[in-house]
Design a protein around this motif. Structure first.
Motif, PDB file in Angstrom:
ATOM      1  N   PRO A 147       0.837  -1.207   0.000  1.00  0.00           N
ATOM      2  CA  PRO A 147       0.000   0.000   0.000  1.00  0.00           C
ATOM      3  C   PRO A 147       0.872   1.258   0.000  1.00  0.00           C
ATOM      4  CG  PRO A 147      -0.746  -1.572   1.663  1.00  0.00           C
ATOM      5  CD  PRO A 147       0.560  -2.078   1.154  1.00  0.00           C
ATOM      6  N   GLU A 148       0.310   2.343  -0.549  1.00  0.00           N
ATOM      7  CA  GLU A 148       1.062   3.577  -0.704  1.00  0.00           C
ATOM      8  C   GLU A 148       1.580   4.108   0.635  1.00  0.00           C
ATOM      9  OE1 GLU A 148       2.326   5.163  -3.080  1.00  0.00           O
ATOM     10  OE2 GLU A 148       2.956   6.946  -1.988  1.00  0.00           O
ATOM     11  N   GLU A 149       0.791   4.006   1.695  1.00  0.00           N
ATOM     12  CA  GLU A 149       1.239   4.546   2.975  1.00  0.00           C
ATOM     13  C   GLU A 149       2.438   3.779   3.530  1.00  0.00           C
ATOM     14  OE1 GLU A 149      -1.747   3.484   2.281  1.00  0.00           O
ATOM     15  OE2 GLU A 149      -2.473   1.953   3.693  1.00  0.00           O
ATOM     16  N   LYS A 150       2.505   2.482   3.286  1.00  0.00           N
ATOM     17  CA  LYS A 150       3.663   1.709   3.732  1.00  0.00           C
ATOM     18  C   LYS A 150       4.855   1.912   2.804  1.00  0.00           C
ATOM     19  CE  LYS A 150       1.073  -1.864   6.187  1.00  0.00           C
ATOM     20  NZ  LYS A 150       0.832  -3.321   6.342  1.00  0.00           N
ATOM     21  N   ARG A 171       5.512   4.651   1.327  1.00  0.00           N
ATOM     22  CA  ARG A 171       6.047   5.972   1.664  1.00  0.00           C
ATOM     23  C   ARG A 171       7.039   5.886   2.824  1.00  0.00           C
ATOM     24  NH1 ARG A 171       1.538   8.250   2.891  1.00  0.00           N
ATOM     25  NH2 ARG A 171       0.953   8.597   0.720  1.00  0.00           N
ATOM     26  N   LEU A 172       6.818   4.936   3.733  1.00  0.00           N
ATOM     27  CA  LEU A 172       7.742   4.766   4.851  1.00  0.00           C
ATOM     28  C   LEU A 172       9.095   4.224   4.403  1.00  0.00           C
ATOM     29  CD1 LEU A 172       5.314   3.211   7.504  1.00  0.00           C
ATOM     30  CD2 LEU A 172       6.097   5.586   7.346  1.00  0.00           C
ATOM     31  N   HIS A 227      11.210  10.536   8.708  1.00  0.00           N
ATOM     32  CA  HIS A 227      11.370   9.158   9.162  1.00  0.00           C
ATOM     33  C   HIS A 227      11.846   9.029  10.608  1.00  0.00           C
ATOM     34  CE1 HIS A 227      10.748   7.627   5.085  1.00  0.00           C
ATOM     35  NE2 HIS A 227      11.548   8.586   4.670  1.00  0.00           N
TER      36      HIS A 227
END
Length: 600
Positions: free
Chosen positions: A365-368, A370-371, A405
């Motif tokens: 997923p995009e949110e993961k 991004r991390l 981060h």
């Protein structure tokens, strides 16, 4: 150091301790019979009951563990010593030694393990003395392959070269330098082999081809209990339960050891098995930091989807630089954007997988995702002028990358600028991008990329807009960071002189697909694809002949020629080149090409 799997260690340790302590536990003789009380149930004298000959079941279980584990560990140890020695010798000495060791192992791999064991035991006769060398022979190829792959990665590292420079002999380098660096994978392979050997020994004993009666063995107990399971079903339960618990404990130990010795995070075994069912052939190689498997990018157009990147498969290992080379329009940058999840809106990953340390980036997923960007993986783009925000000071932009981060240490942007070689970093940290030269802007981009210690750094033609002097400085800087932090570098370029200076391996891309892969020195010395040879001829050589241009242009994705995509521009083409599209095949260890006339 990651936490060791202590619960699994404890479980296997208890089982092994019981097996070792069997003679002093006061359990009696496992072959003593009491026929008058055959098939008797559990009692105070016999906690688990008596078998078909009146023998104590608990005694035979403990002594059976001693037999099964001793055979499994002895066979695994023998296979480990011989297989690791063969792998280290073949991988380090290469040449005729490599050919002899690997080809002999290939012969063993032609036989299914169980059938090979059955054949040898049938010819040599059953018994523990036969089982140990037979099982060692079965597991020998696994140890050889693991050791060989580890040596190929380690032998090109700077610390090995330093030992050569210091005058160390080949034997000392292999024992003192190479072997300790491949110990982790070999240890994991040993635990896997031992667990598998317990099962195989029990299976052969069940068939009457393993341990010889009346010696206790879990396989023999299961086979004997099958005939009396109606009268005494518990006799079948106890050895099956002992075998199941032992294998579960050993498998947990294998998984824990893999996680503990692997330098990058491992993925869960259950998730891997699920993905293996859903996407066979797309699982990553264990050691690879970046592993692309059949990556295909599609772009939707009014006339239908086109595929500018097709079936790209490549691996990048820890501390390695892989150069992705090709003309403009070959799909190099689009491949890197697919890896980082930065494809333009009209483009999408249509097939394949992109694994980063065991995580499939394509299905993340995009949110993961991004991390991971800017932390586990980072990218240096071609034009720093367009990558840096012109209205923010460079120090602010470095701080922004860090704080996305983690918490930033005081003065960290200044230290990063100093680390990338920018003079007077205290003053430059307050500068705007337009106040810096092109070389300094690119150094700022490198500082942002390395700020969070990524494992993967993708450099998309970072030296194209720089003059020769600054280009050399940037390349030296990237090489220095790679040595210091063991990061893996995917270097995208069309400049072969740059490749010769920085790359360990080369992947040549043309018209959206990989046409050749191999070690840099071997590809430059003997290209196997006509396109690679044409690229080498087109590169300027100091004191050499003038460069030769490649006639024609890279075909667009919507108008690819039939057969080989390079055939219209190839001087070696024959009618067969246009008849069918060639596959990417391995023609030598570490060498792949997409040409049917590679040896012409």
């Amino acid at each position: 150091m990651k936490r060791l799997p202590w619960p699994a260690f404890a479980g296997v340790g208890v089982i092994a301790l019981l097996a070792l302590a069997a003679p002093v536990l006061g359990l009696g003789n496992p072959v003593t019979m009491d026929v008058a009380h055959r098939l008797a149930g559990p009692s105070a004298a016999h906690w688990l009951g008596q078998d078909e000959f009146g023998r104590d079941v608990l005694t035979r279980l403990v002594w059976g563990a001693r037999v099964s584990l001793s055979v499994a560990f002895a066979a695994s140890a023998l296979a480990c010593v011989i297989g690791t020695a063969l792998g280290v010798l073949g991988g380090f000495l290469r040449g005729i030694v490599e050919m002899l060791t690997l080809r002999s192992i290939d012969v063993l791999l032609c036989f299914p393990p169980l059938l090979l064991a059955l054949l040898v035991v049938t010819l040599a006769g059953p018994g523990a003395t036969t089982l140990i060398p037979v099982l060692a022979l079965v597991y020998l190829p696994g140890f050889t392959r693991v050791a060989y792959a580890g040596v190929l990665t380690a032998r090109s590292q700077d610390y090995v070269e330093a030992m050569r420079v210091l005058g160390a002999g080949k034997g000392r380098i292999m024992l003192r330098t190479i072997l300790p660096n491949i110990g982790g994978p070999v240890l994991v392979q040993f635990s896997l082999a031992a667990a598998s050997a317990v099962v195989l020994e029990s299976g052969l004993s069940f068939l009457g081809l393993g341990v010889v009666p009346p010696a206790p063995s879990w396989g023999l107990m299961i086979g004997a209990a099958r005939a009396t399971m109606v009268q005494a079903p518990l006799l079948l339960l106890w050895p099956c339960l002992a075998l199941t618990l032992t294998i579960l404990a050993m498998n947990a130990l294998c998984d824990g050891l893999r996680d503990a010795v692997d330098p990058h995070p491992a993925y869960r075994t259950g998730r891997r098995r699920m993905l293996d069912l859903l996407a066979p052939g797309l699982l990553p190689q264990e050691r690879a930091v970046l592993d692309l498997r059949g990556l295909t990018v599609a772009i939707d157009t009014p006339a239908g989807p086109i595929q500018p990147v097709r079936d790209v498969s490549l691996q990048l290992f820890p501390g390695e630089t892989l150069a992705l080379v090709g003309e403009s329009g070959s799909g190099k940058s689009l491949t890197s954007l697919a890896v980082t999840g930065l494809l333009p809106g009209a483009a999408r990953v249509a097939a394949g997988a992109a694994w980063l340390d065991g995580t499939d980036l394509v299905r993340l997923p995009e949110e993961k995702l991004r991390l991971l960007r800017g932390r586990t993986m980072a990218m240096i783009f071609q034009d720093p002028s367009s990558s840096l925000n012109p209205v923010h000071r460079v120090g602010h932009q470095i701080a922004e990358a860090i704080q996305a981060h983690r918490r930033m240490a005081p003065g960290e942007p200044v230290e990063l600028l100093r680390r990338v070689g920018i003079p007077d970093p205290e003053r430059r940290v307050r500068a705007f991008p337009h106040e810096l030269s092109g070389g300094m802007r690119q150094r700022v981009m490198i500082a942002i990329a390395i700020a969070n210690g990524p494992r993967l750094l993708i450099a998309d033609e970072p030296t194209t807009a720089l003059d020769v002097t600054i280009q050399a400085q940037v390349l030296d800087l990237l090489a220095e960071f790679k040595r210091q932090s063991r990061l893996s570098l995917l270097f995208i370029t069309h400049s072969l002189p740059v490749v010769a200076e920085i790359a360990d391996r080369v992947a040549v891309m043309y018209a959206g697909e990989i046409v050749e892969q191999g070690p840099m020195a071997e590809v430059f010395a003997r290209p196997l694809h006509p396109y690679t040879a044409a690229l080498l001829r087109s590169a300027p050589v100091e004191d050499g002949p003038p460069p030769e241009g490649i006639p024609g242009v890279v075909p667009p994705p919507h108008a690819l020629p039939p057969g080989c995509t390079f055939a219209p521009r190839c001087p070696k083409r024959v009618p067969a080149c246009e008849a069918a599209h060639p596959a990417l095949v391995q023609v030598a260890p570490g060498r792949q090409t997409r040409c049917i006339r590679w040896d012409a």
